[in-house]
Design an enzyme around this catalytic site. Structure first.
Site, PDB file in Angstrom:
ATOM      1  CE  LYS A   1       7.627  -0.190   1.760  1.00 12.35           C
ATOM      2  NZ  LYS A   1       6.727  -0.251   2.943  1.00 12.35           N
TER       3      LYS A   1
ATOM      4  N   GLY B   1       0.786  -1.220   0.000  1.00 12.01           N
ATOM      5  CA  GLY B   1       0.000   0.000   0.000  1.00 12.01           C
ATOM      6  C   GLY B   1       0.824   1.278   0.000  1.00 12.01           C
ATOM      7  CG  MET B   2       2.623   2.650   3.192  1.00 15.29           C
ATOM      8  SD  MET B   2       1.812   4.259   3.192  1.00 15.29           S
ATOM      9  CE  MET B   2       3.181   5.321   3.596  1.00 15.29           C
TER      10      MET B   2
ATOM     11  CG  ASP C   1       2.252  -2.941   9.109  1.00  6.72           C
ATOM     12  OD1 ASP C   1       1.217  -3.637   9.233  1.00  6.72           O
ATOM     13  OD2 ASP C   1       2.768  -2.681   8.008  1.00  6.72           O
TER      14      ASP C   1
ATOM     15  CB  THR D   1       7.100  -0.776  -5.785  1.00  2.58           C
ATOM     16  OG1 THR D   1       5.764  -0.531  -6.212  1.00  2.58           O
ATOM     17  CG2 THR D   1       7.603  -2.051  -6.421  1.00  2.58           C
ATOM     18  CB  VAL D   2      10.264  -3.421  -1.701  1.00  4.71           C
ATOM     19  CG1 VAL D   2      11.684  -3.673  -1.188  1.00  4.71           C
ATOM     20  CG2 VAL D   2       9.403  -2.820  -0.603  1.00  4.71           C
TER      21      VAL D   2
END
Length: 185
Positions: free
Chosen positions: A69, A50-51, A161, A53-54
Site C-alpha cells: 500500500k 481513501g488511504m 475497520d 493505492t495497493v
C-alpha cells in the site's frame, strides 16, 4: 513461543533515503514494470482506497511477492500516529488468520507498507462473485475470521475497520485479516 519482531518505528520518524529512481514516483502512481526502491518490480495495481493505492510488487533478488500500500499521510502528527499504528501491526504475532505486515519504507512523502500477498482475493470479491454458496462455507469463513480477531485482541489491538474488503482468502479458503492501518492498541 512468541518471537518479537524488531522495532522499525524509530527509523521512520525521520525521512528515509529515497533513491533517484524513486524521486520520479513520489506523489504519483506506480505502473506495471516499474522498478521501485531499487529492488521491487510493480506487477499490477490491486486496488485503491481513501488511504492510498495497493500494488502487487515482486522482489527482483528473492522473487517474493508483496501487497504494497502506497499511503499518502502528509500531516506530521497524523504520520506519527499512523507509524505507531503500523508498528502495532508489525508486532502482531504470527497467526494463520492474520495477514503479516513484513516491513515499510518511505518513498518521498509517502509510506510503502509491505504486507503478505494473499492470492485468493477479498471476502467482498468472494461475496460479489458468489463463491460462498453453502452455509458450511459461510460458517467456516466466520469462524476463521473470529479466530483472527481473537488473536488481534489478545495482542491488545482493536482493528477498527472490519469489513469484507479487509478480509482476504487464499485460493483454498483460508481467511486472513488485513489492513490494520486504523487499528488502535
Amino acid at each position: 513461543m512468541m518471537v518479537k519482531k524488531p522495532n522499525w518505528f524509530s527509523q521512520f520518524f525521520s525521512r528515509g533515503k529515497v533513491s533517484n529512481s524513486d524521486k520520479a514516483v513520489t506523489d504519483a502512481t506506480w505502473i506495471a514494470g516499474q522498478i521501485v526502491l531499487d529492488e521491487f518490480v510493480v506487477e499490477r495495481e490491486l486496488g485503491a482506497g481513501g488511504m492510498g493505492t495497493v500494488y502487487l510488487l515482486r522482489s527482483q533478488s528473492q522473487g517474493q511477492r508483496f501487497a504494497v500500500k502506497l499511503s499518502h499521510v502528509r500531516d506530521a502528527d497524523a504520520r506519527r500516529n499512523f507509524l505507531a499504528e503500523l508498528q502495532s501491526w508489525i508486532d502482531l504475532p504470527v497467526h494463520p488468520h492474520l495477514t503479516a505486515c513484513r516491513f515499510f519504507r518511505t518513498v518521498g512523502d509517502d509510506l510503502a507498507i509491505f504486507a503478505e500477498f494473499v492470492e485468493g482475493g477479498s471476502l467482498a470479491d468472494w461475496i460479489r462473485n458468489r463463491k460462498l454458496t453453502q452455509i458450511a462455507q459461510v460458517l467456516d469463513v466466520a469462524i476463521q475470521f473470529a479466530w483472527g480477531l481473537e488473536a488481534t485482541h489478545a495482542a491488545g489491538l482493536i482493528h477498527q475497520d472490519v469489513k469484507p474488503a479487509n478480509v482476504l482468502l487464499t485460493s483454498d479458503g483460508v481467511v486472513k485479516i488485513t489492513d490494520f492501518g486504523l487499528a488502535k492498541a
